[in-house]
Design a protein around this motif. Structure first.
Motif, mmCIF file in Angstrom:
data_model
loop_
_atom_site.group_PDB
_atom_site.id
_atom_site.type_symbol
_atom_site.label_atom_id
_atom_site.label_comp_id
_atom_site.label_asym_id
_atom_site.label_seq_id
_atom_site.Cartn_x
_atom_site.Cartn_y
_atom_site.Cartn_z
ATOM 1 N N THR A 268 0.833 -1.204 0.000
ATOM 2 C CA THR A 268 0.000 0.000 0.000
ATOM 3 C C THR A 268 0.867 1.253 0.000
ATOM 4 N N GLN A 269 0.304 2.335 -0.531
ATOM 5 C CA GLN A 269 1.000 3.619 -0.529
ATOM 6 C C GLN A 269 1.131 4.166 0.878
ATOM 7 N N GLN A 270 0.129 3.942 1.722
ATOM 8 C CA GLN A 270 0.195 4.430 3.096
ATOM 9 C C GLN A 270 1.390 3.844 3.831
ATOM 10 N N GLN A 271 1.628 2.536 3.698
ATOM 11 C CA GLN A 271 2.765 1.938 4.391
ATOM 12 C C GLN A 271 4.079 2.472 3.842
ATOM 13 N N LYS A 272 4.188 2.595 2.541
ATOM 14 C CA LYS A 272 5.419 3.127 1.951
ATOM 15 C C LYS A 272 5.688 4.540 2.477
ATOM 16 N N SER A 273 4.670 5.380 2.506
ATOM 17 C CA SER A 273 4.838 6.759 2.958
ATOM 18 C C SER A 273 5.246 6.801 4.428
ATOM 19 N N GLU A 274 4.602 5.985 5.267
ATOM 20 C CA GLU A 274 4.939 5.982 6.694
ATOM 21 C C GLU A 274 6.319 5.387 6.937
ATOM 22 N N PHE A 275 6.688 4.394 6.158
ATOM 23 C CA PHE A 275 8.021 3.795 6.261
ATOM 24 C C PHE A 275 9.089 4.844 5.962
ATOM 25 N N GLU A 276 8.851 5.660 4.942
ATOM 26 C CA GLU A 276 9.857 6.624 4.506
ATOM 27 C C GLU A 276 9.985 7.808 5.462
#
Length: 601
Positions: A268-276
């Motif tokens: 998901t985009q949400q996980q990628k964004s929060e990971f970064e």
């Protein structure tokens, strides 16, 4: 040079001869997991399905590599093919089954010539009394509760591998005559020898699914192999209020070495964004959701499902919180004019508890625990709405499966998936996490909608599901792999370890700690790599990455960065270590420059 290093050098030389920079070669596809459980869950289901789509839509055969010594690969291939779960171009392979079946010529091709031709294995190398057979040619010895020695025998009774853990660890591979072919001090290098044997110098992509394997496979770096890691679940613990931790303990090694992967796939985009937010932005990260075959919904006027028929598809364990769905239905049953029912499909250790809850609440006529189903699509087509009450999800593929059948999702807004998939009020409903009363209210709202609005919801849900169609996601994988390969080809050599001259640390007026780091720089070889700072707690359960800014271009090389106060949550406790390294280098090449206290100061 040891056997492992020599093999790696030989493969690199072979690869360099056929390399054409800027061109993506015809890659061989491999998928890696620990094993295939008998009653497998979401991750295994996804990898089997994705491998099938690669064969169907990319015309790519996929070899699924497994490391579990207890897995009967021949039986598993047959079982999954008969069940229709294994693609026609997919094959499951097992390290141990192939090793134990290999003749001496195959073993020499795999491990090379005997290290010490005159030295042979002796039964005296084993402890006494005799060990305990555990199946598939495996025998183990224990020192109390700890495994001390493991022996793997071939069908003819000869020893194939001895894993001796009594003093350190030594994994020894033997020929049929008992000659020593190879020795390894780390199990991962033993596994890497199999990978090298399979792939050789052939351009390949290796996709790892397992978080356990991800803890060490990041070290498998080959010029001809594109290494990919899929994050199937949250990197944060359920309930985490900070994006800087606590991170999931079982994923920490994979997370802190995330830059070592050529491709890091988020669902998901949400996980990628929060990971970064915590780990910084890198070009190796991409969003590649799971997919499903798309089935058209019957025309709206042919939709005969009853509005109040709800469904849950989930493992019956604490993570899925199915009791919340039952509690939500209890809140609707007494108030709704429409009869509300809930069919729960799944198995797990909490089944008895859930059945007792249904009885205690007097819901026997409304809620039914049905057990496991093999016909998910038909069930979703027959039900009006789906409830998802999990603590956390990797993506929540069941939401897509429901929407593809026009079954409206009503889901807790948890990490990760629901908010990426559902547009609230248009194709489903998002509910505050952990609030069964809010689930009840959402179901009640859905039941009261006019027919034309429900038809529009179902139509929009089906349209959204198309975004996760197999063909579309398979092409997205191909594009991501091609891009990652070009980036790998163009990448600079790994930067060296910084050479520290001095470090200065001071408090900022606005809070936080400022660091000035001075590094040695050879005027003839100026530093071009970017410097980054890793701030990590003990055990690496909390952390963040900060980019250091170079103050000027003159020698000595001077960098400055600020670790803001109050970023890491108080639950991290104590102080965190601060390291610097050049971007793209391994953790072994970083140096400690100080510590910072945790908390809002």
């Amino acid at each position: 040079m040891n056997l492992f290093s020599a093999t790696r050098a030989r493969l690199t030389s072979m690869w360099a001869k056929d390399r054409t920079p800027g061109r993506v070669p015809d890659l061989a596809f491999y998928d890696l997991t620990w094993g295939i459980p008998r009653n497998y869950g979401g991750m295994t289901s996804v990898l089997l399905h994705r491998s099938g789509t690669f064969g169907e839509y990319l015309d790519k055969p996929v070899e699924i590599l497994t490391l579990d010594p207890a897995l009967d690969v021949t039986q598993e291939n047959q079982r999954l093919r008969e069940a229709g779960a294994l693609g026609s171009k997919s094959t499951i392979r097992g390290l141990w089954q192939e090793l134990l079946a290999a003749d001496d010529d195959e073993l020499r091709a795999w491990f090379g010539e005997p290290l010490e031709p005159e030295e042979r294995w002796s039964p005296a190398d084993l402890p006494t009394p005799p060990g305990t057979p555990t199946g598939m040619g495996r025998t183990e010895w224990r020192d109390g509760s700890t495994v001390s020695v493991v022996r793997f025998d071939r069908p003819d009774g000869s020893i194939a591998v001895l894993d001796d853990r009594r003093e350190g660890r030594v994994i020894t591979v033997f020929s049929h005559e008992g000659r020593i072919l190879a020795r390894y001090k780390r199990m991962r290098n033993f596994y890497f020898a199999w990978f090298d044997h399979l792939m050789g110098a052939t351009p390949a992509v290796l996709i790892n699914e397992s978080k356990t394997v991800g803890a060490w496979v990041h070290s498998y770096r080959r010029r001809n192999v594109l290494l990919c890691q899929v994050l199937h679940n949250s990197h944060l613990e359920p309930g985490a209020t900070s994006l800087y931790g606590p991170f999931t303990p079982s994923r920490i090694k994979m997370l802190e070495n995330n830059e070592a992967f050529d491709l890091l796939a988020f669902l998901t985009q949400q996980q990628k964004s929060e990971f970064e937010v915590a780990f910084g932005e890198e070009p190796n990260r991409v969003v590649l959701p799971n997919s499903r075959a798309f089935t058209s919904l019957p025309a709206a006027d042919a939709d005969t499902r009853r509005r109040g028929s709800g469904i849950v598809l989930a493992s019956l364990d604490a993570r899925k919180r199915v009791d919340h769905a039952i509690e939500a239905v209890a809140g609707v049953v007494g108030s709704a004019g429409e009869q509300v029912t809930l069919d729960i499909f799944g198995e797990g250790r909490l089944r008895g508890d859930l059945e007792e809850m249904v009885s205690r609440l007097g819901l026997e006529s409304a809620v039914h625990v049905r057990g496991y189903t093999t016909n998910v699509q038909a069930q979703l087509r027959d039900h009006s709405f789906l409830m998802l009450s999990s603590r956390a999800e990797g993506m929540g593929l069941v939401l897509v499966e429901a929407m593809a059948q026009g079954c409206i999702p009503i889901a807790y807004d948890v990490r990760y998936g629901p908010s990426d998939i559902i547009e609230h009020g248009r194709n489903g409903f998002l509910v505050p996490d952990g609030e069964p009363l809010a689930l009840s209210a959402a179901v009640d709202h859905f039941l009261g909608l006019p027919e034309e609005e429900v038809a529009a919801l179902r139509s929009a849900a089906v349209a959204r599901a198309r975004d996760f169609d197999d063909a579309r996601i398979a092409q997205a994988w191909k594009q991501a792999i091609d891009t990652a390969w070009k980036h790998k080809e163009a990448a600079e050599p790994e930067p060296p370890k910084p050479q520290l001259v001095r470090v200065e640390q001071e408090r900022e007026n606005a809070g936080g700690t400022a660091y000035t780091v001075v590094l040695h720089e050879d005027p003839a070889q100026p530093i071009t790599a970017e410097l980054v700072a890793d701030v990590v707690s003990e055990g690496h359960r909390y952390g963040l990455r900060v980019v250091a800014k170079r103050c000027d271009s003159a020698a000595p090389a001077t960098y400055r960065f600020v670790v803001p106060a109050g970023v890491l949550p108080d639950s991290a406790e104590g102080s965190c270590a601060v390291y610097v390294r050049f971007r793209g280098s391994r953790l072994q090449r970083r140096i400690k420059v100080g510590t910072v206290s945790v908390g809002s100061e």
